[in-house]
Motif scaffolding. Structure first.
Motif, short mmCIF file in Angstrom:
data_model
loop_
_atom_site.label_atom_id
_atom_site.label_comp_id
_atom_site.label_asym_id
_atom_site.label_seq_id
_atom_site.Cartn_x
_atom_site.Cartn_y
_atom_site.Cartn_z
N LEU A 180 0.84 -1.20 0.00
CA LEU A 180 0.00 0.00 0.00
C LEU A 180 0.87 1.26 0.00
O LEU A 180 1.75 1.42 0.83
N LYS A 181 0.60 2.15 -0.95
CA LYS A 181 1.25 3.46 -1.00
C LYS A 181 0.16 4.52 -1.03
O LYS A 181 -0.86 4.36 -1.71
N ILE A 182 0.38 5.60 -0.31
CA ILE A 182 -0.66 6.62 -0.17
C ILE A 182 -0.08 8.03 -0.32
O ILE A 182 1.11 8.25 -0.12
N GLU A 183 -0.98 8.95 -0.70
CA GLU A 183 -0.68 10.37 -0.58
C GLU A 183 -1.62 10.92 0.47
O GLU A 183 -2.83 10.73 0.39
N ILE A 184 -1.07 11.58 1.48
CA ILE A 184 -1.87 12.17 2.55
C ILE A 184 -2.21 13.59 2.13
O ILE A 184 -1.32 14.39 1.82
N GLN A 185 -3.50 13.90 2.10
CA GLN A 185 -3.96 15.17 1.57
C GLN A 185 -4.71 15.97 2.64
O GLN A 185 -5.65 15.46 3.26
N GLY A 186 -4.26 17.20 2.85
CA GLY A 186 -4.89 18.07 3.84
C GLY A 186 -5.80 19.10 3.21
O GLY A 186 -5.51 19.61 2.12
N HIS A 187 -6.92 19.40 3.88
CA HIS A 187 -7.89 20.38 3.41
C HIS A 187 -8.33 21.23 4.60
O HIS A 187 -8.37 20.74 5.74
N ILE A 188 -8.68 22.47 4.32
CA ILE A 188 -9.19 23.34 5.39
C ILE A 188 -10.56 23.87 5.00
O ILE A 188 -11.04 23.64 3.88
#
Length: 256
Positions: A180-188
């Protein structure tokens, strides 16, 4: 002293043909386990809740008649079963119960013959699967998954302690799925000007750093902040619920 030691050695647990067994002992001519045996079996029950009783065998010493001893062995079986049932242990359907009386190979030490042998198997209990774990397991490459119950202190990247269960679930998912490979994405949320302090990136990095500290390979992770560019609800939001849904951290499945 040796005889006294044998008398007080009341409970033995061993492996036998895929099953285990416990021996419960009785005083002379008694059909209920003696005090020391009850104490021992209570300790055993406390450590062995996840099991199923499969068979109960009752025995007596060589004193008295064959018929009397068989009846006594039967009562010992019933009282042992009652004791175990009251403690909440499970029993297999149509449990096998055999009273031998004194028709068995007896020990020379009579106290060792006054017993009920309890056979049991340990039950495997599947761990409860969280919604996040299920979603990650069933996900496809390119899918976004919102991390539930991830909270930060106001206008910062400091993770609130009550977020820890979700962080642990994510770490476990990464450990259990080594590809498993992921991109962690932040939102406000809430801002009309796009993420002046770059909080969304800092929050995504905070999740990344948590996984890194917990020995998840950095090659399996990236992070990125999107500010207010990808809201679920139009900004300004109509209520706090919409704000909470816009203020989120997601993972993008890169590879599995």
């Amino acid at each position: 002293m040796k005889l006294k030691f044998i008398l007080f050695f009341l409970l033995i647990s061993i492996k036998l043909l895929g099953q285990k067994q416990v021996e419960v002992f009785f005083d002379f001519n008694k059909d209920f386990p003696n005090t020391n045996s009850i104490l021992q079996i209570n300790e055993w029950i406390a450590k062995n809740k996840n099991l199923e009783i499969t068979k109960l065998l009752g025995y007596c010493d060589s004193i008295d008649s064959k018929n009397y001893n068989k009846k006594l062995a039967e009562r010992r079986i019933e009282n042992t079963q009652m004791l175990l049932e009251k403690s909440g242990l499970k029993f297999t359907k149509n449990i096998e119960k055999i009273a031998f009386g004194k028709d068995f190979k007896q020990s020379k030490v009579q106290s060792e013959n006054r017993k009920v042998t309890v056979f049991y198997v340990e039950l495997e209990i599947a761990p409860l699967e969280s919604e996040l774990t299920r979603k990650i397991k069933n996900s496809k490459v390119g899918e976004h998954i919102t991390l539930p119950n991830i909270y930060f202190f106001n206008n910062s990247a400091r993770i609130v302690p009550k977020s820890e269960p979700t962080l642990i679930e994510l770490r476990c998912a990464m450990e259990e799925n080594p590809k498993l490979k992921i991109e962690i994405q932040g939102h406000i949320c809430c801002q009309l000007v796009n993420d002046v302090n770059n909080v969304s990136t800092a929050r995504a990095r905070a999740i990344y750093n948590f996984l890194l500290r917990n020995r998840i390979d950095r090659k399996r992770m990236t992070f990125k902040g999107f500010g207010i560019s990808k809201p679920i609800h139009p900004i300004p939001e109509k209520n706090t619920e919409e704000e909470d849904e816009n203020r989120r951290v997601e993972i993008l499945i890169i590879a599995k």
